[in-house]
Scaffold this motif. Structure first.
Motif, PDB file in Angstrom:
ATOM      1  N   VAL A   1       0.849  -1.187   0.000  1.00  0.00           N
ATOM      2  CA  VAL A   1       0.000   0.000   0.000  1.00  0.00           C
ATOM      3  C   VAL A   1       0.886   1.238   0.000  1.00  0.00           C
ATOM      4  O   VAL A   1       1.774   1.384   0.813  1.00  0.00           O
ATOM      5  N   ASP A   2       0.623   2.115  -0.941  1.00  0.00           N
ATOM      6  CA  ASP A   2       1.343   3.380  -0.965  1.00  0.00           C
ATOM      7  C   ASP A   2       0.285   4.461  -1.139  1.00  0.00           C
ATOM      8  O   ASP A   2      -0.864   4.197  -1.411  1.00  0.00           O
ATOM      9  N   ALA A   3       0.714   5.696  -0.970  1.00  0.00           N
ATOM     10  CA  ALA A   3      -0.258   6.731  -0.690  1.00  0.00           C
ATOM     11  C   ALA A   3      -1.122   7.176  -1.856  1.00  0.00           C
ATOM     12  O   ALA A   3      -2.180   7.719  -1.645  1.00  0.00           O
TER      13      ALA A   3
ATOM     14  N   PHE B   1      10.185  10.515   3.895  1.00  0.00           N
ATOM     15  CA  PHE B   1       8.824  10.986   3.606  1.00  0.00           C
ATOM     16  C   PHE B   1       8.583  10.786   2.123  1.00  0.00           C
ATOM     17  O   PHE B   1       9.276  11.376   1.296  1.00  0.00           O
ATOM     18  N   ASP B   2       7.604   9.959   1.783  1.00  0.00           N
ATOM     19  CA  ASP B   2       7.342   9.650   0.383  1.00  0.00           C
ATOM     20  C   ASP B   2       6.199  10.509  -0.156  1.00  0.00           C
ATOM     21  O   ASP B   2       5.251  10.816   0.554  1.00  0.00           O
ATOM     22  N   ASP B   3       6.277  10.875  -1.370  1.00  0.00           N
ATOM     23  CA  ASP B   3       5.246  11.445  -2.281  1.00  0.00           C
ATOM     24  C   ASP B   3       5.295  12.958  -2.581  1.00  0.00           C
ATOM     25  O   ASP B   3       5.151  13.292  -3.729  1.00  0.00           O
ATOM     26  N   THR B   4       5.465  13.930  -1.867  1.00  0.00           N
ATOM     27  CA  THR B   4       5.508  14.110  -0.419  1.00  0.00           C
ATOM     28  C   THR B   4       4.435  15.142  -0.064  1.00  0.00           C
ATOM     29  O   THR B   4       4.485  16.263  -0.566  1.00  0.00           O
TER      30      THR B   4
ATOM     31  N   CYS C   1      14.435  10.854  -5.175  1.00  0.00           N
ATOM     32  CA  CYS C   1      13.573  10.669  -6.357  1.00  0.00           C
ATOM     33  C   CYS C   1      12.500   9.616  -6.096  1.00  0.00           C
ATOM     34  O   CYS C   1      12.764   8.582  -5.490  1.00  0.00           O
ATOM     35  N   HIS C   2      11.288   9.882  -6.591  1.00  0.00           N
ATOM     36  CA  HIS C   2      10.167   8.939  -6.433  1.00  0.00           C
ATOM     37  C   HIS C   2       9.428   8.821  -7.782  1.00  0.00           C
ATOM     38  O   HIS C   2       8.225   8.624  -7.796  1.00  0.00           O
ATOM     39  N   THR C   3      10.200   8.992  -8.880  1.00  0.00           N
ATOM     40  CA  THR C   3       9.721   9.118 -10.271  1.00  0.00           C
ATOM     41  C   THR C   3       9.001  10.463 -10.462  1.00  0.00           C
ATOM     42  O   THR C   3       8.632  11.120  -9.485  1.00  0.00           O
TER      43      THR C   3
ATOM     44  N   SER D   1       5.959  10.924 -12.017  1.00  0.00           N
ATOM     45  CA  SER D   1       4.490  10.885 -11.896  1.00  0.00           C
ATOM     46  C   SER D   1       3.988   9.854 -10.889  1.00  0.00           C
ATOM     47  O   SER D   1       2.817   9.523 -10.892  1.00  0.00           O
ATOM     48  N   HIS D   2       4.861   9.337 -10.052  1.00  0.00           N
ATOM     49  CA  HIS D   2       4.522   8.211  -9.169  1.00  0.00           C
ATOM     50  C   HIS D   2       4.212   6.971 -10.006  1.00  0.00           C
ATOM     51  O   HIS D   2       3.214   6.288  -9.830  1.00  0.00           O
ATOM     52  N   LEU D   3       5.143   6.685 -10.882  1.00  0.00           N
ATOM     53  CA  LEU D   3       5.007   5.571 -11.822  1.00  0.00           C
ATOM     54  C   LEU D   3       5.074   4.214 -11.107  1.00  0.00           C
ATOM     55  O   LEU D   3       5.935   3.996 -10.263  1.00  0.00           O
TER      56      LEU D   3
ATOM     57  N   THR E   1       7.109   7.637   6.292  1.00  0.00           N
ATOM     58  CA  THR E   1       5.695   7.992   6.314  1.00  0.00           C
ATOM     59  C   THR E   1       5.419   8.780   5.037  1.00  0.00           C
ATOM     60  O   THR E   1       6.304   8.963   4.198  1.00  0.00           O
ATOM     61  N   HIS E   2       4.188   9.214   4.874  1.00  0.00           N
ATOM     62  CA  HIS E   2       3.868  10.140   3.786  1.00  0.00           C
ATOM     63  C   HIS E   2       3.633  11.511   4.423  1.00  0.00           C
ATOM     64  O   HIS E   2       4.505  12.336   4.454  1.00  0.00           O
ATOM     65  N   GLY E   3       2.443  11.694   4.993  1.00  0.00           N
ATOM     66  CA  GLY E   3       2.155  12.967   5.644  1.00  0.00           C
ATOM     67  C   GLY E   3       2.528  12.950   7.117  1.00  0.00           C
ATOM     68  O   GLY E   3       2.885  11.917   7.691  1.00  0.00           O
TER      69      GLY E   3
HETATM   70 ZN   LIG Z   1       4.745   6.900  -3.132  1.00  0.00          ZN
END
Ligand SMILES: [Zn+2]
Length: 265
Positions: free
Chosen positions: A5-7, A47-50, A105-107, A109-111, A215-217
């Motif tokens: 599961v990712d955000a 922190f991913d996405d972010t 880097c997280h791509t 477009s969130h690929l 985490t994300h947020g």
């Molecule tokens: Zn992500």
């Protein structure tokens, strides 16, 4: 929390036999093992996405304690609104870079890198780096987080050429033998996130390993895709009390790598 599961959405990894086999075999391909144990246990807060909250609420928690985190941006999400609120704007990204946090880097477009071709992955990595660089965000993106934690052979090969650490979402510590091209991490989100993180902090302290917590947020209250400000504060304090060195992912990778990476263009 389910490691798949990712955000960006509740991600359903390819459930077919072929998908399952690919996820098992890719762990064995393009490996670059860690070879050293750090002198003290290390932890990275990622922190991913972010979401903007990770910058506006998360960064001050780290900075107040004299440490820095790693922010995995998708330039293509900048300023947009998602179910975690607004994503970081260009200004947020510049702010974390200027404060000395790592920009990863997280791509673009969130690929989903599980089934993407190498060409598409390469395009996404280059586009993300070019835009962030254009915004004055970073000199070079040294580490990577696979969106959704899903990893395909072409994506792993592309990331391996560019980054000193590429992180997935399976649980574990980074110790000698662990694959720096598909490294483990522990989520600190959701109802049990803090408790799980404490368990892994204890394990990392005992084994003198490197733990990546993500985490994300960062919100007032814990959510499925966010740590609470209190939980994040407590975890950073606990890590420091236990004698951990809090490092960026790029710094951690330097400490445990055996060979210099090929200089990336
Ligand atoms: Zn992500």
């Amino acid at each position: 929390m389910n490691p798949d599961v990712d955000a960006i959405g509740v991600y359903q990894a390819d459930p077919s036999l072929k998908g399952k086999l690919r996820r098992r075999l890719v762990r064995l391909a393009h490996r670059r093992p860690a070879v050293r144990r750090p002198e003290r246990p290390m932890v990275t807060f990622a922190f991913d996405d972010t979401p903007a909250s990770a910058v506006r609420r998360g960064a001050p928690i780290l900075e107040a304690r004299g440490v820095r985190g790693a922010y995995y941006f998708c330039a293509g999400l900048a300023g947009q609104h998602g179910h975690m609120g607004q994503y970081s704007t260009r200004e947020d990204m510049v702010r974390v870079a200027e404060a000395g946090h790592e920009v990863g880097c997280h791509t673009y477009s969130h690929l989903d890198c599980g089934q993407a071709t190498g060409e598409l992955v390469a395009d996404e990595l280059e586009l993300n780096a070019a835009i962030l660089s254009d915004w004055g965000v970073a000199e070079r993106l040294e580490t990577f987080a696979f969106p959704y934690g899903d990893v395909g052979f072409p994506a792993k090969a592309e990331a391996a050429q560019r980054f000193t650490l590429s992180r997935a979402l399976h649980h574990g510590l980074i110790e000698p033998g662990a694959d720096l091209n598909q490294a483990p991490a522990i989520g600190i989100e959701g109802e049990h996130g803090e408790e799980t993180a404490r368990h892994w902090l204890a394990k990392a302290a005992e084994r003198r390993g490197w733990l990546v917590l993500f985490t994300h947020g960062v919100e007032d209250n814990v959510t499925g895709f966010g740590a609470s400000t209190d939980a994040l504060s407590r975890l950073v304090d606990e890590a420091l009390e236990k004698g951990f060195e809090v490092v960026t992912a790029a710094e951690g990778a330097r400490r445990v790598s055996g060979d210099a990476m090929k200089a990336a263009a």
